[in-house]
Design a protein around this motif. Structure first.
Motif, PDB file in Angstrom:
ATOM      1  N   PRO A   3      51.652  61.268  25.575  1.00  0.00           N
ATOM      2  CA  PRO A   3      51.990  59.840  25.599  1.00  0.00           C
ATOM      3  C   PRO A   3      51.749  59.171  26.952  1.00  0.00           C
ATOM      4  O   PRO A   3      51.222  58.063  27.019  1.00  0.00           O
ATOM      5  N   CYS A   6      48.059  58.772  27.495  1.00  0.00           N
ATOM      6  CA  CYS A   6      47.578  57.701  26.627  1.00  0.00           C
ATOM      7  C   CYS A   6      47.872  56.331  27.243  1.00  0.00           C
ATOM      8  O   CYS A   6      46.999  55.474  27.339  1.00  0.00           O
ATOM      9  N   ARG A   7      49.109  56.144  27.702  1.00  0.00           N
ATOM     10  CA  ARG A   7      49.482  54.859  28.314  1.00  0.00           C
ATOM     11  C   ARG A   7      48.703  54.603  29.598  1.00  0.00           C
ATOM     12  O   ARG A   7      48.346  53.463  29.890  1.00  0.00           O
ATOM     13  N   LYS A  28      38.861  55.884  21.242  1.00  0.00           N
ATOM     14  CA  LYS A  28      38.452  56.589  20.016  1.00  0.00           C
ATOM     15  C   LYS A  28      37.153  57.359  20.247  1.00  0.00           C
ATOM     16  O   LYS A  28      37.009  58.493  19.808  1.00  0.00           O
ATOM     17  N   TYR A  31      38.283  60.369  22.812  1.00  0.00           N
ATOM     18  CA  TYR A  31      39.248  61.369  22.350  1.00  0.00           C
ATOM     19  C   TYR A  31      39.104  61.760  20.883  1.00  0.00           C
ATOM     20  O   TYR A  31      39.712  62.727  20.447  1.00  0.00           O
ATOM     21  N   ASP A  34      42.225  62.715  18.387  1.00  0.00           N
ATOM     22  CA  ASP A  34      43.440  62.703  19.196  1.00  0.00           C
ATOM     23  C   ASP A  34      43.771  61.321  19.745  1.00  0.00           C
ATOM     24  O   ASP A  34      44.766  61.149  20.449  1.00  0.00           O
ATOM     25  N   PRO A  36      45.108  57.475  20.021  1.00  0.00           N
ATOM     26  CA  PRO A  36      46.244  56.762  19.426  1.00  0.00           C
ATOM     27  C   PRO A  36      45.753  55.709  18.435  1.00  0.00           C
ATOM     28  O   PRO A  36      44.579  55.343  18.422  1.00  0.00           O
ATOM     29  N   SER A  37      46.669  55.206  17.634  1.00  0.00           N
ATOM     30  CA  SER A  37      46.299  54.197  16.643  1.00  0.00           C
ATOM     31  C   SER A  37      46.034  52.849  17.317  1.00  0.00           C
ATOM     32  O   SER A  37      46.452  52.594  18.454  1.00  0.00           O
ATOM     33  N   LEU A  40      49.226  51.011  18.251  1.00  0.00           N
ATOM     34  CA  LEU A  40      49.825  51.483  19.496  1.00  0.00           C
ATOM     35  C   LEU A  40      49.114  50.877  20.705  1.00  0.00           C
ATOM     36  O   LEU A  40      49.764  50.444  21.671  1.00  0.00           O
ATOM     37  N   VAL A  41      47.813  50.820  20.661  1.00  0.00           N
ATOM     38  CA  VAL A  41      47.043  50.216  21.749  1.00  0.00           C
ATOM     39  C   VAL A  41      47.415  48.741  21.895  1.00  0.00           C
ATOM     40  O   VAL A  41      47.641  48.249  23.013  1.00  0.00           O
ATOM     41  N   TRP A  44      50.902  48.411  23.529  1.00  0.00           N
ATOM     42  CA  TRP A  44      50.936  48.655  24.964  1.00  0.00           C
ATOM     43  C   TRP A  44      50.192  47.572  25.740  1.00  0.00           C
ATOM     44  O   TRP A  44      50.581  47.225  26.859  1.00  0.00           O
TER      45      TRP A  44
END
Length: 118
Positions: A3, A6-7, A28, A31, A34, A36-37, A40-41, A44
């Motif tokens: 996490p 990712c952030r 995408k 990664y 793996d 994030p959706s 979620l992007v 953030w």
């Protein structure tokens, strides 16, 4: 993908001026499965836009792990030794902890049990 990692990637691409869609597409591509959706992007990006500048998880207020510590065990033991006929409610009021905690201390920490029902 972790996490925080990712952030951090989203934060980096946000600072470079990328839109949420561009950020998602780039993550995408890098990664693969793996990544994030997109939601979620977007979330953030919105957080960073509204002034958040940390990628670490914010601390949350929570209850203390337990009311039972060495000091309360000693207080309960002293109250019982002072007056063997004291009730659990009286001990709870005296020590300022719950009756359930008093019962736990008596049974699990002091290994005491009732000898007589009278």
């Amino acid at each position: 993908m972790e996490p925080v990692e990712c952030r951090a990637v989203i934060w980096f691409l946000y600072l470079k001026g990328r839109t949420p869609r561009e950020t998602f597409d780039e993550i995408k591509e890098t990664y693969g499965v793996d990544a994030p959706s997109y939601d979620l992007v977007k979330r953030w990006h919105r957080e960073f836009k509204h002034g958040r500048n940390s990628v670490e998880t914010a601390p949350r207020p929570s209850r203390p792990p337990s009311a039972i510590d060495e000091a309360s065990v000693r207080q309960v033991e002293a109250a019982i030794l002072e007056d063997r006929r004291i009730t659990i409610r009286q001990i709870a009021q005296e020590v300022n902890i719950s009756t359930g905690s008093v019962e736990t201390i008596i049974h699990d920490h002091l290994y005491l049990h009732k000898v007589s029902a009278r």
